[in-house]
Design an enzyme around this catalytic site. Structure first.
Site, PDB file in Angstrom:
ATOM      1  N   ASP A  87      67.033  69.354  54.724  1.00 56.97           N
ATOM      2  CA  ASP A  87      67.678  69.747  55.970  1.00 56.97           C
ATOM      3  C   ASP A  87      66.642  70.474  56.819  1.00 56.97           C
ATOM      4  OD1 ASP A  87      69.231  70.630  58.029  1.00 56.97           O
ATOM      5  OD2 ASP A  87      70.574  71.865  56.811  1.00 56.97           O
ATOM      6  N   HIS A 115      62.796  62.475  62.698  1.00 61.29           N
ATOM      7  CA  HIS A 115      64.120  63.056  62.508  1.00 61.29           C
ATOM      8  C   HIS A 115      64.612  63.705  63.803  1.00 61.29           C
ATOM      9  CE1 HIS A 115      61.274  66.330  61.706  1.00 61.29           C
ATOM     10  NE2 HIS A 115      62.225  67.154  62.118  1.00 61.29           N
ATOM     11  N   TYR A 178      68.497  70.178  73.924  1.00 61.89           N
ATOM     12  CA  TYR A 178      67.867  68.972  73.387  1.00 61.89           C
ATOM     13  C   TYR A 178      66.664  68.583  74.236  1.00 61.89           C
ATOM     14  CZ  TYR A 178      67.368  64.144  71.780  1.00 61.89           C
ATOM     15  OH  TYR A 178      66.878  62.965  71.285  1.00 61.89           O
ATOM     16  N   ALA A 181      63.719  70.927  73.738  1.00 66.87           N
ATOM     17  CA  ALA A 181      62.974  70.650  72.512  1.00 66.87           C
ATOM     18  C   ALA A 181      62.042  69.458  72.687  1.00 66.87           C
ATOM     19  CB  ALA A 181      63.939  70.402  71.352  1.00 66.87           C
ATOM     20  N   ARG A 213      69.880  54.985  76.945  1.00 64.26           N
ATOM     21  CA  ARG A 213      71.012  54.095  77.207  1.00 64.26           C
ATOM     22  C   ARG A 213      72.237  54.954  77.446  1.00 64.26           C
ATOM     23  NH1 ARG A 213      73.226  51.712  71.415  1.00 64.26           N
ATOM     24  NH2 ARG A 213      73.612  53.735  70.448  1.00 64.26           N
ATOM     25  N   ARG A 215      76.409  55.584  76.946  1.00 65.71           N
ATOM     26  CA  ARG A 215      77.495  55.239  76.023  1.00 65.71           C
ATOM     27  C   ARG A 215      78.806  55.780  76.581  1.00 65.71           C
ATOM     28  NH1 ARG A 215      76.096  57.008  70.073  1.00 65.71           N
ATOM     29  NH2 ARG A 215      78.273  56.446  69.910  1.00 65.71           N
ATOM     30  N   ALA A 216      79.821  54.942  76.557  1.00 63.25           N
ATOM     31  CA  ALA A 216      81.123  55.364  77.077  1.00 63.25           C
ATOM     32  C   ALA A 216      81.652  56.567  76.309  1.00 63.25           C
ATOM     33  CB  ALA A 216      82.103  54.200  76.992  1.00 63.25           C
ATOM     34  N   SER A 217      81.408  56.581  74.990  1.00 61.64           N
ATOM     35  CA  SER A 217      81.911  57.694  74.188  1.00 61.64           C
ATOM     36  C   SER A 217      81.236  58.996  74.579  1.00 61.64           C
ATOM     37  CB  SER A 217      81.674  57.414  72.697  1.00 61.64           C
ATOM     38  OG  SER A 217      80.299  57.199  72.443  1.00 61.64           O
TER      39      SER A 217
END
Length: 284
Positions: A87, A115, A178, A181, A213, A215-217
């Site tokens: 992790d 990662h 994000y 980073a 890209r 994404r609808a979600s």
């Protein structure tokens, strides 16, 4: 007519500078540590290295998925394949992973950092706690892995490959920590490349900047964080951005990397040793 002329000149320029001298034999017997190898781009990279006869140490967070990838790599012909579940949110994990790879392989020729820890959409992701977690996974662990592996890469005149994102070049909404980073990765490894060059250290650093890209979600996930109306899912394109404006630019949709199948072949083909290795490989 002008458009055709400019297109032709652009194609000639691209062909001139795209010096693809990839030699598959150069990866036979190469010692590779690959992170984020349990799915997506990392999984496909593992399979390509396996086909080319590389010795592999694979790491990711999920042990069950890693075991599946390891089994497939052995079937594809990898002489040696080891794995270690880790992790990267834990500050102790990066050094343990590199030490494991050095113990198993006796050194490293390639360190492939792939990662990722994704931020949840919305303003909550900007909390100090969430930002600290994301910086550890997406930036500080990269620094730790590199620092621990660099002496071995220096001895082998090896290669360091960093898989990053266009969000490290162009910020977008609802990706604050994000994106921070990813910008940090670009700055750190760009500076490190110059330092190694000044010190005459023959370690290649390749930044692989993947495109985006919609994404609808993901667009739906940010609905609670904005008062702007969202486009209906069926109107959202799944085409990777390659310079054109996305439909979700209008509704602050969250953008994510392209799929593994879109990048796996060109990505692996650019990971070749020798002085012609690229310093940066952008796939938008």
């Amino acid at each position: 007519m002008k458009v055709l002329l400019l297109t032709g000149l652009g194609a000639l320029f691209f062909a001139y500078y795209w010096d693809d001298n990839f030699d598959p034999a150069s990866l036979q017997g190469a010692r590779v540590l690959l992170t984020g190898a349990n799915a997506g781009v990392g999984e496909e990279l593992a399979y390509h290295y396996a086909r080319l006869g590389s010795h592999l140490v694979l790491t990711a967070h999920t042990e069950a998925l890693l075991q599946k990838v390891v089994g497939n790599c052995r079937k594809l012909g990898a002489p040696k394949v080891f794995y270690i579940a880790a992790d990267m949110a834990s500050p102790e994990a990066p050094e343990s992973v590199v030490q494991f790879a050095l113990d198993k392989l006796g050194g490293l020729d390639y360190l492939v950092l792939n990662h990722i820890g994704g931020a949840p959409a919305g303003t909550r992701a900007r909390t100090p706690q969430a930002t600290r977690w994301l910086m550890q996974v997406n930036f500080l662990s990269y620094v730790q892995l590199t620092s621990r592996a660099l002496p071995s890469l220096t001895d082998s005149k090896g290669s360091l490959v960093v898989v990053s994102s266009l969000l490290g070049r162009v910020p977008t909404s609802f990706s604050t920590p994000y994106s921070a980073a990813k910008f940090a990765l670009d700055g750190f490894f760009g500076s490190l490349r110059r330092e190694l060059d000044v010190q005459d250290v023959n370690v290649a650093i390749t930044m692989c900047v993947l495109g985006l890209r919609d994404r609808a979600s993901a667009a739906e996930a940010v609905r609670i964080s904005t008062s702007r109306p969202l486009l209906q899912p069926e109107t959202l394109t799944e085409t990777p951005l390659r310079g054109q404006k996305s439909k979700t630019d209008k509704n602050d949709g969250h953008l994510e990397p392209v799929t593994a199948s879109e990048v796996q072949v060109p990505l692996v083909r650019r990971l070749c040793p020798g002085p012609a290795r690229p310093h940066s490989f952008d796939l938008y």
